[in-house]
Design a protein around this motif. Structure first.
Motif, short mmCIF file in Angstrom:
data_model
loop_
_atom_site.label_atom_id
_atom_site.label_comp_id
_atom_site.label_asym_id
_atom_site.label_seq_id
_atom_site.Cartn_x
_atom_site.Cartn_y
_atom_site.Cartn_z
N LYS A 121 -72.48 -8.35 -33.22
CA LYS A 121 -73.74 -7.90 -32.40
C LYS A 121 -75.15 -8.55 -32.68
CE LYS A 121 -73.77 -3.47 -30.80
NZ LYS A 121 -72.91 -3.48 -29.80
N ASN A 148 -72.58 -8.35 -27.29
CA ASN A 148 -71.66 -8.34 -28.25
C ASN A 148 -71.10 -9.91 -28.12
OD1 ASN A 148 -71.48 -5.69 -28.70
ND2 ASN A 148 -70.13 -5.32 -26.80
N ASP A 153 -69.35 -3.69 -23.70
CA ASP A 153 -68.70 -2.25 -24.57
C ASP A 153 -67.33 -1.74 -23.86
OD1 ASP A 153 -70.91 -2.68 -26.64
OD2 ASP A 153 -71.93 -1.15 -25.91
N ILE A 173 -68.44 6.62 -32.29
CA ILE A 173 -69.59 5.88 -31.82
C ILE A 173 -70.57 6.46 -32.22
CG2 ILE A 173 -70.76 4.92 -29.95
CD1 ILE A 173 -68.29 4.76 -28.29
N MET A 232 -68.73 0.19 -33.36
CA MET A 232 -69.64 -0.36 -32.49
C MET A 232 -71.22 -0.25 -33.06
SD MET A 232 -68.12 1.17 -28.87
CE MET A 232 -69.18 0.26 -27.54
#
Length: 346
Positions: A187, A197, A208, A222, A228
């Motif tokens: 990221k 990303n 995402d 998340i 993430m």
């Protein structure tokens, strides 16, 4: 006792002592690697992702890692990145252009065939590719190693993002690792595009929604930073600590769990909701519980174990079968138009 039996017994004892010495020497390398990684967590001035990764691989390889060759390879890749930066005008005009240009050069070195002029002779630089052979390191842990990637130019979702991060740091910039089910990616955050990303296994910039499409990313995962999340340097070292523990388990499958738990606890201390570390800790406690002879103590261990697994579920972790992971990974190519961030052109 006959002379023959005495000699046989002496030989067996000598062999036992020799094997014990070999194991002690091997275990010492793991302890040294742990000490190095822990020093990076205690004092950020000691931080070096490259040194962390290679120390773990070197421990598994019994101190036989060819660091001279590896550093030479990284130096060459770094020089190629700098050549790209100096020769190309990036169409990006925000004040973080220098940083973005470094990211772009590393991405190009990882994924593009590049003409290289050496003494007026043009050579073709061949980029890194994905190796679908033993992507989880079940046959040998070496298939996950950056050293193997540098030697073969074939890697996976473990070694590719690790090398990308190393090359970025060699250029004096940072790259944030991030996790998805069974997966590691990159990221970045730029002024123009915000967080985006970078996927090293396929060479594109997925939105995402691709990660969510796996079906194994719970909203709680998340929210709690299981998936993430852009990992900081300490959290990245936590990942490497679990690599060290997994390598130790592979090297010494009948260990008592002490070293593995030390690695897991240190990783969790620095990345509390690191699901892989939490699972490794629970699985190690489970093995210890099965060996426990005291029934009262074993019963308490079972109660504690239930709490550990409950917490892992509560933070949103869901197990993703390996075959489903591979199919999900392939969707990046088969459904590229659906998941690619088309605003990012490097």
């Amino acid at each position: 006792m006959t002379k023959y039996k005495f000699l046989l017994l002496l030989f067996s004892f000598s062999k036992f002592c020799a094997n014990a010495q070999i194991r002690e020497s091997q275990e010492k390398k793991f302890e040294q690697s742990y000490t190095l990684l822990n020093s990076m967590l205690v004092n950020e001035n000691n931080y070096s992702f490259k040194k962390a990764v290679f120390s773990v691989e070197n421990a598994f390889l019994d101190n036989q890692l060819d660091t001279i060759f590896l550093n030479k390879q990284i130096k060459s890749l770094n020089s190629l990145c700098n050549s790209i930066i100096n020769e190309r005008e990036l169409k990006y005009y925000e004040k973080d252009k220098t940083t973005v240009n470094k990211w772009a050069s590393v991405f190009q070195v990882m994924h593009d065939t590049i003409p290289v002029n050496i003494n007026d002779t043009i050579y073709r630089y061949i980029p890194f590719g994905y190796d679908f052979n033993d992507v989880f390191g079940h046959k040998t842990r070496e298939n996950l190693f950056v050293s193997k990637l540098l030697q073969t130019h074939k890697g996976n979702c473990h070694s590719l993002p690790y090398l990308y991060k190393i090359l970025c740091e060699e250029l004096g910039t940072k790259a944030n690792l991030a996790l998805a089910p069974n997966h590691i990616y990159i990221k970045h955050r730029s002024i123009k595009d915000g967080w985006y990303n970078t996927e090293l296994t396929s060479g594109i910039f997925p939105i995402d929604a691709w990660i969510m499409a796996s079906g194994f990313v719970h909203i709680d995962a998340i929210r709690n930073g299981v998936y993430m999340k852009a990992l900081n340097n300490k959290e990245s070292i936590a990942l490497v600590l679990i690599d060290l523990a997994d390598n130790y388990n592979a090297k010494f499958p009948n260990n008592d769990g002490t070293f593995v738990l030390k690695c897991a606890e240190t990783a969790i201390l620095n990345y509390p909701n690191f699901a892989t570390a939490l699972i490794l800790r629970a699985e190690t406690h489970k093995k210890q519980m099965k060996k426990e002879q005291n029934q009262k103590k074993a019963k308490q261990m079972l109660l504690d174990l239930e709490k550990e697994y409950t917490y892992i579920h509560e933070i949103g972790y869901r197990n993703m079968p390996e075959d489903m992971y591979l199919n999900w990974l392939i969707t990046l190519k088969t459904e590229r138009n659906k998941y690619e961030n088309t605003t990012l052109k490097k």
